[in-house]
Design an enzyme around this catalytic site. Structure first.
Site, PDB file in Angstrom:
ATOM      1  CG  HIS A 152       3.729  -4.985   6.808  1.00  0.00           C
ATOM      2  ND1 HIS A 152       3.296  -4.306   7.919  1.00  0.00           N
ATOM      3  CD2 HIS A 152       3.334  -4.249   5.748  1.00  0.00           C
ATOM      4  CE1 HIS A 152       2.669  -3.195   7.532  1.00  0.00           C
ATOM      5  NE2 HIS A 152       2.677  -3.142   6.217  1.00  0.00           N
ATOM      6  CG  ASP A 179       1.000 -10.828   7.788  1.00  0.00           C
ATOM      7  OD1 ASP A 179      -0.143 -10.715   7.308  1.00  0.00           O
ATOM      8  OD2 ASP A 179       1.814  -9.884   7.844  1.00  0.00           O
ATOM      9  CD  GLN A 213      -0.378  -7.723   0.584  1.00  0.00           C
ATOM     10  OE1 GLN A 213      -1.065  -7.924  -0.423  1.00  0.00           O
ATOM     11  NE2 GLN A 213      -0.293  -6.519   1.133  1.00  0.00           N
ATOM     12  CE  LYS A 273      -2.938  -5.061   3.612  1.00  0.00           C
ATOM     13  NZ  LYS A 273      -2.459  -3.798   3.092  1.00  0.00           N
ATOM     14  CB  CYS A 292       5.305  -1.154   6.088  1.00  0.00           C
ATOM     15  SG  CYS A 292       4.277   0.310   5.987  1.00  0.00           S
TER      16      CYS A 292
HETATM   17  N1  C6P Z   1       0.525  -3.708   3.692  1.00  0.00           N
HETATM   18  C1  C6P Z   1       1.071  -2.401   1.725  1.00  0.00           C
HETATM   19  O1  C6P Z   1       0.945  -1.416   0.984  1.00  0.00           O
HETATM   20  P1  C6P Z   1      -3.089  -3.478   7.904  1.00  0.00           P
HETATM   21  O2  C6P Z   1      -2.478  -2.132   7.706  1.00  0.00           O
HETATM   22  O3  C6P Z   1      -3.138  -3.859   9.346  1.00  0.00           O
HETATM   23  O4  C6P Z   1      -4.374  -3.665   7.193  1.00  0.00           O
HETATM   24  O5  C6P Z   1      -2.101  -4.516   7.186  1.00  0.00           O
HETATM   25  C2  C6P Z   1      -0.791  -4.635   7.647  1.00  0.00           C
HETATM   26  C3  C6P Z   1      -0.023  -5.604   6.811  1.00  0.00           C
HETATM   27  C4  C6P Z   1       0.436  -6.759   7.402  1.00  0.00           C
HETATM   28  N2  C6P Z   1       1.102  -7.685   6.694  1.00  0.00           N
HETATM   29  C5  C6P Z   1       1.336  -7.538   5.385  1.00  0.00           C
HETATM   30  C6  C6P Z   1       2.056  -8.618   4.643  1.00  0.00           C
HETATM   31  C7  C6P Z   1       0.894  -6.381   4.739  1.00  0.00           C
HETATM   32  O6  C6P Z   1       1.125  -6.239   3.427  1.00  0.00           O
HETATM   33  C8  C6P Z   1       0.225  -5.372   5.470  1.00  0.00           C
HETATM   34  C9  C6P Z   1      -0.202  -4.103   4.811  1.00  0.00           C
HETATM   35  C10 C6P Z   1       0.165  -2.541   2.906  1.00  0.00           C
HETATM   36  O7  C6P Z   1       1.912  -3.269   1.500  1.00  0.00           O
HETATM   37  C11 C6P Z   1       0.075  -1.282   3.704  1.00  0.00           C
HETATM   38  S1  C6P Z   1       1.605  -0.861   4.462  1.00  0.00           S
END
Ligand code: C6P
Length: 422
Positions: A131, A209, A212, A235, A376
């Site tokens: 991401h 990370d 997910q 999430k 992203c």
């Molecule tokens: N992915 C998706 O729709 P934040 O925005 O900081 O809470 O999470 C960022 C992020 C980092 N790593 C991974 C693997 C992610 O999936 C995400 C967020 C969302 O896939 C929003 S773009």
């Protein structure tokens, strides 16, 4: 799936749905089918109530006041920190740092650790699945320090990492490996255990990370053996505006603060200051107190179900969805591993002849919320040579009936665009 040799007792998503007020909403006159859980999840009543109760009864700033409300707010937030720590297998609550989100947690490591330790000749290792939150901070730090970026390639549409490339990529020059546990775009679950073991062997640190993975499966930092873990509360049933960075105490102690301000200092003179203890050294300014407390309620909810059962339910539903989509839409392109055991509850697809954004718009008319686009992950989309995908992503409250609603809405998209098998 079994735990400790015992079969898991069945989990009833229909029962869980009653805890989520938003799931009874209608969208465009149709029952909401919320399949955008990788972007953010819905919130159960206990989390919503936790926020309301905090504002109704406790609201005060933390760590500063001698008065009762401030002390109550402080202990609620600190109890929540300890609960978050236990959830990911961290015994020491001081190693659990509250951030705004997973993005800020990764930035914290990149800037506070990377700026101090990286230099020309060093390498930062990422993967093509990352991401942007796990790409851009490292690009910025690489530019500032002269370190080089390397990427572990994927083998194709299945999104598996090419582990054969590791001997060339993971070397004595690698100072840090930052890798997603599960891909938000393709669903692939990466072999983080093996990656961590091999990174250790060359003396590299590992950032996982967990944006997910932590919401969807049991994750234990002790068992993993990683150095840092980043994830977001929103999430996993919690509020927006709260994330977590867990880090090894010795590493966190060796790092300078990421931001300056109130609460992160011990003493201040006109020209210098001394830093507060962990975790406050990394929590400048008034934190997201409400968010942190409500996140405790979210974790409570997940623990009552059990992360093994959350994972088992999503795996079953993902397997069902993959099969239904393949059967009903023979031309569909499905991304990510075909084996549900090797992927999370993310189903990325392309319906040939219909742009992913059009699929998303037509599905919305049918009440079905999915995400369309690059998710992203532009490095990944470039590698796959596609502009993006349509993505349905599941959570504990999704059901087979909702998969059927997705299929019906996709049939409608095909009908409108005059493509498909009929
Ligand atoms: N992915 C998706 O729709 P934040 O925005 O900081 O809470 O999470 C960022 C992020 C980092 N790593 C991974 C693997 C992610 O999936 C995400 C967020 C969302 O896939 C929003 S773009």
């Amino acid at each position: 799936m079994k735990t400790n040799g015992q079969p898991l007792s069945p989990f009833d998503p229909a029962r869980a749905r009653l805890d989520f007020p938003i799931l009874s909403r209608k969208i465009n006159g149709k029952p909401l089918v919320y399949l955008d859980n990788a972007a953010t999840t819905q919130k159960p009543m206990s989390v919503i109530m936790s926020m309301t109760a905090y504002y109704e009864r406790t609201n005060a700033n933390v760590h500063r006041g001698v008065h009762t409300l401030s002390q109550e707010a402080t202990s609620l937030m600190e109890e929540s920190r300890a609960r978050v720590g236990r959830f990911i297998g961290a015994d020491d609550p001081a190693t659990v740092i509250f951030t705004r989100n997973a993005t800020e947690a990764i930035n914290l490591v990149a800037f506070a650790w990377g700026r101090r330790h990286l230099k020309p000749g060093d390498e930062i290792l990422l993967t093509e699945l990352e991401h942007h939150s796990n790409v851009i901070p490292w690009q910025m730090v690489a530019r500032d320090t002269g370190a080089a970026l390397r990427y572990i390639p994927i083998t194709g549409r299945d999104g598996f990492l090419d582990m054969d490339s590791l001997p060339k990529l993971l070397t004595g020059r690698t100072k840090i490996l930052s890798v997603t546990h599960a891909s938000n775009a393709l669903g692939t679950i990466n072999p983080v255990d093996e990656l961590i073991r091999r990174a250790r062997a060359v003396g590299a640190l590992v950032v996982v990370d967990g944006a997910q993975s932590v919401p969807h499966m049991p994750v234990d930092v002790k068992k993993l053996g990683c150095d840092f873990l980043a994830f977001s509360a929103h999430k996993m049933l919690g509020p927006t505006g709260l994330g977590v960075l867990w880090g090894r105490r010795s590493l966190l102690e060796s790092m300078d603060p990421f931001m300056g301000g109130g609460d992160m200092i011990k003493e201040v003179w006109t020209d210098h200051a001394t830093w507060n203890d962990l975790p406050y050294k990394f929590e400048a300014g008034t934190p997201n107190i409400t968010g942190a407390i409500a996140f405790g309620a979210a974790i409570d909810y997940l623990e009552r179900i059990g992360m093994d059962r959350v994972r088992a339910h999503e795996m079953e539903l993902t397997g069902y969805a993959l099969q239904r989509l393949k059967d009903r839409f023979p031309g569909i392109i499905l991304y990510g591993p075909s084996d549900p055991a090797k992927r999370g509850g993310v189903v990325s697809f392309d319906l040939p002849g219909i742009h992913a954004h059009d699929v998303g718009t037509i599905l919305d008319r049918e009440g079905v919320a999915i995400r369309a686009g690059h998710h992203c992950c532009q490095v990944l989309m470039r590698k796959l040579d596609i502009p993006g995908t349509a993505r349905a992503s599941f959570y504990l409250y999704n059901t087979r009936e909702e998969v059927e609603a997705l299929v019906r809405a996709m049939e409608e998209a095909e009908r409108l665009f005059g493509v498909g098998i009929r």
